[in-house]
Design a protein around this motif. Structure first.
Motif, PDB file in Angstrom:
ATOM      1  N   MET B 108       0.821  -1.209   0.000  1.00  0.00           N
ATOM      2  CA  MET B 108       0.000   0.000   0.000  1.00  0.00           C
ATOM      3  C   MET B 108       0.860   1.268   0.000  1.00  0.00           C
ATOM      4  SD  MET B 108      -3.421  -0.575   0.656  1.00  0.00           S
ATOM      5  CE  MET B 108      -3.893  -1.221   2.241  1.00  0.00           C
ATOM      6  N   ILE B 109       2.019   1.209   0.695  1.00  0.00           N
ATOM      7  CA  ILE B 109       2.807   2.421   0.954  1.00  0.00           C
ATOM      8  C   ILE B 109       3.110   3.256  -0.305  1.00  0.00           C
ATOM      9  CG2 ILE B 109       5.156   3.156   1.634  1.00  0.00           C
ATOM     10  CD1 ILE B 109       4.837   1.272   4.044  1.00  0.00           C
ATOM     11  N   PRO B 110       3.520   2.635  -1.429  1.00  0.00           N
ATOM     12  CA  PRO B 110       3.818   3.463  -2.608  1.00  0.00           C
ATOM     13  C   PRO B 110       2.624   4.306  -3.054  1.00  0.00           C
ATOM     14  CG  PRO B 110       4.593   1.241  -2.938  1.00  0.00           C
ATOM     15  CD  PRO B 110       3.813   1.231  -1.679  1.00  0.00           C
ATOM     16  N   PHE B 111       1.433   3.881  -2.682  1.00  0.00           N
ATOM     17  CA  PHE B 111       0.250   4.579  -3.146  1.00  0.00           C
ATOM     18  C   PHE B 111      -0.088   5.791  -2.295  1.00  0.00           C
ATOM     19  CE2 PHE B 111       0.303   0.764  -5.361  1.00  0.00           C
ATOM     20  CZ  PHE B 111      -0.314   1.011  -6.574  1.00  0.00           C
ATOM     21  N   TRP B 112       0.742   6.039  -1.268  1.00  0.00           N
ATOM     22  CA  TRP B 112       0.545   7.262  -0.490  1.00  0.00           C
ATOM     23  C   TRP B 112       1.155   8.452  -1.234  1.00  0.00           C
ATOM     24  CZ3 TRP B 112       1.962   5.213   5.087  1.00  0.00           C
ATOM     25  CH2 TRP B 112       0.970   4.302   5.460  1.00  0.00           C
ATOM     26  N   LEU B 116       2.173  10.865 -10.136  1.00  0.00           N
ATOM     27  CA  LEU B 116       3.182  11.632 -10.866  1.00  0.00           C
ATOM     28  C   LEU B 116       4.570  11.368 -10.285  1.00  0.00           C
ATOM     29  CD1 LEU B 116       3.331  13.811 -13.116  1.00  0.00           C
ATOM     30  CD2 LEU B 116       3.389  15.492 -11.289  1.00  0.00           C
ATOM     31  N   VAL B 117       4.658  11.457  -8.954  1.00  0.00           N
ATOM     32  CA  VAL B 117       5.942  11.267  -8.287  1.00  0.00           C
ATOM     33  C   VAL B 117       6.447   9.846  -8.497  1.00  0.00           C
ATOM     34  CG1 VAL B 117       7.108  11.313  -6.057  1.00  0.00           C
ATOM     35  CG2 VAL B 117       5.357  13.010  -6.573  1.00  0.00           C
ATOM     36  N   ARG B 118       5.526   8.885  -8.416  1.00  0.00           N
ATOM     37  CA  ARG B 118       5.921   7.489  -8.628  1.00  0.00           C
ATOM     38  C   ARG B 118       6.460   7.284 -10.046  1.00  0.00           C
ATOM     39  NH1 ARG B 118       1.051   4.416  -8.030  1.00  0.00           N
ATOM     40  NH2 ARG B 118       0.024   6.299  -7.300  1.00  0.00           N
ATOM     41  N   THR B 119       5.818   7.927 -10.993  1.00  0.00           N
ATOM     42  CA  THR B 119       6.259   7.770 -12.375  1.00  0.00           C
ATOM     43  C   THR B 119       7.622   8.433 -12.577  1.00  0.00           C
ATOM     44  OG1 THR B 119       3.939   7.876 -12.937  1.00  0.00           O
ATOM     45  CG2 THR B 119       5.485   7.968 -14.756  1.00  0.00           C
ATOM     46  N   PHE B 120       7.829   9.571 -11.930  1.00  0.00           N
ATOM     47  CA  PHE B 120       9.144  10.213 -12.006  1.00  0.00           C
ATOM     48  C   PHE B 120      10.220   9.316 -11.409  1.00  0.00           C
ATOM     49  CE2 PHE B 120       7.150  14.560 -12.542  1.00  0.00           C
ATOM     50  CZ  PHE B 120       7.656  14.709 -13.823  1.00  0.00           C
ATOM     51  N   GLY B 121       9.822   8.574 -10.386  1.00  0.00           N
ATOM     52  CA  GLY B 121      10.745   7.607  -9.783  1.00  0.00           C
ATOM     53  C   GLY B 121      11.236   6.615 -10.831  1.00  0.00           C
ATOM     54  N   ILE B 164      -0.910  -2.527  -9.746  1.00  0.00           N
ATOM     55  CA  ILE B 164      -0.829  -3.856  -9.114  1.00  0.00           C
ATOM     56  C   ILE B 164      -1.602  -3.932  -7.797  1.00  0.00           C
ATOM     57  CG2 ILE B 164       1.347  -3.529  -7.857  1.00  0.00           C
ATOM     58  CD1 ILE B 164       1.836  -6.526  -9.199  1.00  0.00           C
ATOM     59  N   LEU B 165      -1.640  -2.828  -7.060  1.00  0.00           N
ATOM     60  CA  LEU B 165      -2.369  -2.829  -5.793  1.00  0.00           C
ATOM     61  C   LEU B 165      -3.837  -3.182  -6.000  1.00  0.00           C
ATOM     62  CD1 LEU B 165      -2.272  -2.059  -2.699  1.00  0.00           C
ATOM     63  CD2 LEU B 165      -3.212   0.110  -3.413  1.00  0.00           C
TER      64      LEU B 165
END
Lengths: 378, 288
Positions: B108-112, B116-121, B164-165
């Motif tokens: 769950m944590i990545p979804f906090w 946009l930020v996740r994609t930049f990651g 995936i979540l």
């Protein structure tokens, strides 16, 4: 282990379907099954009876292969099962909640095992119909599981196992979820199914009446150990330990001390001060030793007067404390002069049906009827 | 009197959902449909007709992008299922108590963090001067920098990661309700791991699988950010095309038509998926 030269090389009796020798199972710091050895003859009904948490489920799961013993050996039809996975063992199990597959029809449920063996489709269909016929459920194979009653599900679960013709059928308290009336009925039915299939059944239960009614042999289990193995009447009438006497059937438990020994005849004084005579062969009890006496409610006779009672018997004058009416199992609670309560079965002839609370009665019992064991050291 | 009051209460409780359906779903779609069937024949002159839809079918770029988006979304859904199932099975069946909660939280944590930020990651990891390229150069596997961004594989990675979540959660719920004794009974009756998975676990998990797939498919099909950022300007994702019509080309009429086609496509594929898996929408969504 006198029988074994090494694992797998056995000289065991071929008439035994299941042999457990010195089986032991440890969970971290806790011993669930403790040095258990037993043999189950071919085609017999063997019950393991014990209170919950006594290790009987662990024992059954070891036979099925879901758990592996810490030490000891387990032989089915003379072959060691150590290291054999559950899907390769010639045993089948009827689970506590039956574990029928809800996503499949009844026919697919029963045919599951044969499908795994790669039997031809037409053959499976024929054998499914055959086995459903034998358990008395013809023509249900296209129906869904939830269209069956509790007793019918039970029979489907047994059919699902029996179609594979296992050497041993394991049953894990399958009657626990049924209501009383159906349970009584299924006891008789299970016994006759066992006779019809002529397969070895190993049945575990905490219900002594299930074990007594169905079994050829009963093992009474407590704290991971077998206390006694024997035929139902033997276990009931000649319990070898205090635990068996207290667990199988009802019994009045009296704490006492030995006050005199005269051959096999013991004179005991209960902790409340009542004196009684007990016949005990082959015991090594000594004067002054603390003992526990177990006396079955049906071993005590009730009468309204003292006339005609032999001197030989233990007689005491009591008052009725409560009448517990339960049809043919009715009993009365009586209180003796010293204040101890006893449960006494009411005679079924109805001769004492008018007994009421507060009435005065005499209780008497034969010295041979009581069982006497050394009290556990605390 | 009393029944009037309870009636009023009923309508008051019903009001938000009716308003939501009407104002946020039905009205915009009616508007969108009306715009989509207006053809511009001159400045401020419109005529009703299906010309915008004809444009779509007449221009290969449009319907090829359309088909490409659909196929890539289906592929992303399949990959998410293949990756998510073992994760869900592990969480639901092989762990207990604290470990289970911890693992679930870790999913769950990545979804906090915002998408946009996740994609930049992912861009930091995959770009030419990014972590993976640099690491491979240092250990000497490759001699020069490589660009891992701006291709279909990067889009796929991004789509699977963002959704995936939504696959794991319904799968964990349905697998949790699978009684362990059913699996044991399967083994006891001679089943192998594969046959038990096929005959017992998957049929039981089917509602969860289907509802997870529907959600993941919808998310992928309607995703805009991930394909654009990881796939670059030429990612050719259908939502990007709609965006272009509305914002860049200011052609609301064609944009609306494309939007409607996307709606029709997703409905058609979900319907087909339900038919193929023999599940009903109420069954899958109700249970998960």
């Amino acid at each position: 282990m006198p029988f074994f030269t090494s694992r797998g090389c056995i000289l065991s009796d071929p008439t035994h379907d299941l042999v457990c020798s010195d089986l032991m199972k440890d969970f971290d710091g806790f011993r669930a099954v403790d040095h258990v050895s037993f043999e189950v003859p071919k085609g017999s009904f063997f019950s393991i009876l014990g209170p919950s948490g006594c290790g009987k489920t662990t024992l059954l799961r070891m036979i099925a292969g879901f758990q592996s013993p810490t030490t000891g050996d387990l032989l089915i039809k003379g072959k060691s099962m150590i290291g054999v996975p559950p899907n390769k063992r010639p045993v089948s199990m009827v689970f506590q909640h039956l574990a029928l597959f809800p996503t499949m029809s009844i026919g697919d449920n029963v045919g599951f095992g044969l499908r795994q063996r790669g039997v031809a489709r037409a053959d499976i269909a024929r054998r499914v119909d055959e086995v459903l016929d034998r358990v008395g459920l013809p023509g249900v194979s296209t129906r869904r599981i939830d269209q069956l009653s509790g007793g019918q599900k039970q029979r489907v679960a047994i059919a699902r196992c029996m179609i594979l013709e296992p050497d041993v059928l394991l049953l894990d308290e399958p009657l626990g979820a049924l209501d009383l009336k159906l349970r009584e009925h299924m006891k008789v039915e299970l016994k006759s199914l066992q006779a019809a299939f002529d397969t070895t059944f190993v049945y575990i239960t905490h219900d002594q009446s299930e074990a007594l009614v169905m079994s050829d042999n009963i093992a009474v289990m407590n704290q991971g150990r077998f206390e006694q193995v024997g035929a139902p009447h033997e276990v009931y009438h000649n319990p070898q330990t205090a635990f068996v006497a207290g667990f199988v059937g009802d019994a009045n438990k009296i704490d006492a001390k030995v006050s005199a020994v005269n051959g096999t005849r013991l004179t005991l004084t209960s902790s409340a001060g009542t004196e009684m005579k007990v016949e005990e062969t082959g015991s090594s009890l000594m004067v002054g030793q603390a003992v526990q006496v177990f006396l079955r409610p049906e071993a005590i006779e009730l009468s309204k007067s003292k006339d005609g009672i032999e001197d030989e018997l233990n007689v005491s004058r009591c008052t009725v404390n409560a009448v517990l009416f339960n049809g043919s199992n009715s009993s009365v609670m009586v209180r003796d002069k010293a204040g101890s309560l006893f449960s006494v079965a009411l005679p079924q002839t109805g001769s004492l049906a008018d007994l009421r609370e507060g009435d005065e009665v005499f209780t008497c019992w034969r010295p041979q009827k009581a069982r006497c064991y050394p009290a556990p050291e605390v | 009197m009393r029944s009037d009051a309870s009636k009023l209460g009923f309508y008051l409780l019903l009001a938000p959902i009716v308003l939501w359906l009407l104002v946020l779903i039905i009205l915009p779609h009616v508007g969108l449909f009306i715009v989509s069937i207006s053809e511009k024949i001159g400045p401020r002159i419109y005529e009703t007709g299906f010309g915008n839809y004809a444009t779509f079918f007449g221009e290969p770029l449009y319907w090829r992008t359309f088909a490409r988006t659909a196929i890539m979304s289906i592929l992303a859904t399949a990959l998410t299922l293949i990756l998510g199932f073992p994760i869900a099975y592990y969480i639901a069946k092989l762990t207990r108590g604290r470990t289970k909660t911890t693992l679930f939280l870790m999913c769950m944590i990545p979804f906090w963090v915002s998408e946009l930020v996740r994609t930049f990651g992912w861009m930091i990891l995959l770009r030419e001067t990014g972590v993976i390229s640099t690491t491979l150069q240092i250990i000497g596997v490759i001699s020069g920098p490589i660009e891992l961004l701006y291709n279909d594989a990067a889009i796929m990675v991004g789509l699977v990661y963002t959704s995936i979540l939504f696959m794991v959660v319904p799968l964990v719920t349905t697998l949790d309700s699978l009684d362990d004794s059913l699996i044991e009974a399967g083994y006891d009756l001679g089943g192998t791991t594969t046959s038990i998975l096929r005959e017992i676990v998957i049929p039981h998990a089917m509602p969860g699988i289907v509802s997870g797939c529907i959600v993941v498919f919808m998310l992928s099909l309607g995703n805009y950010l991930t394909p654009i950022l990881l796939g670059g300007k030429d990612s050719l994702w259908f939502t990007g095309m709609i965006y272009n019509q509305f914002i860049t080309r200011f052609n609301w009429e064609l944009g609306s038509a494309l939007g409607f086609l996307l709606l029709a496509l997703s409905s058609a594929i979900v319907f087909l998926g339900l038919k193929l898996s023999k599940q009903s929408l109420s069954n899958t969504m109700g249970r998960a």
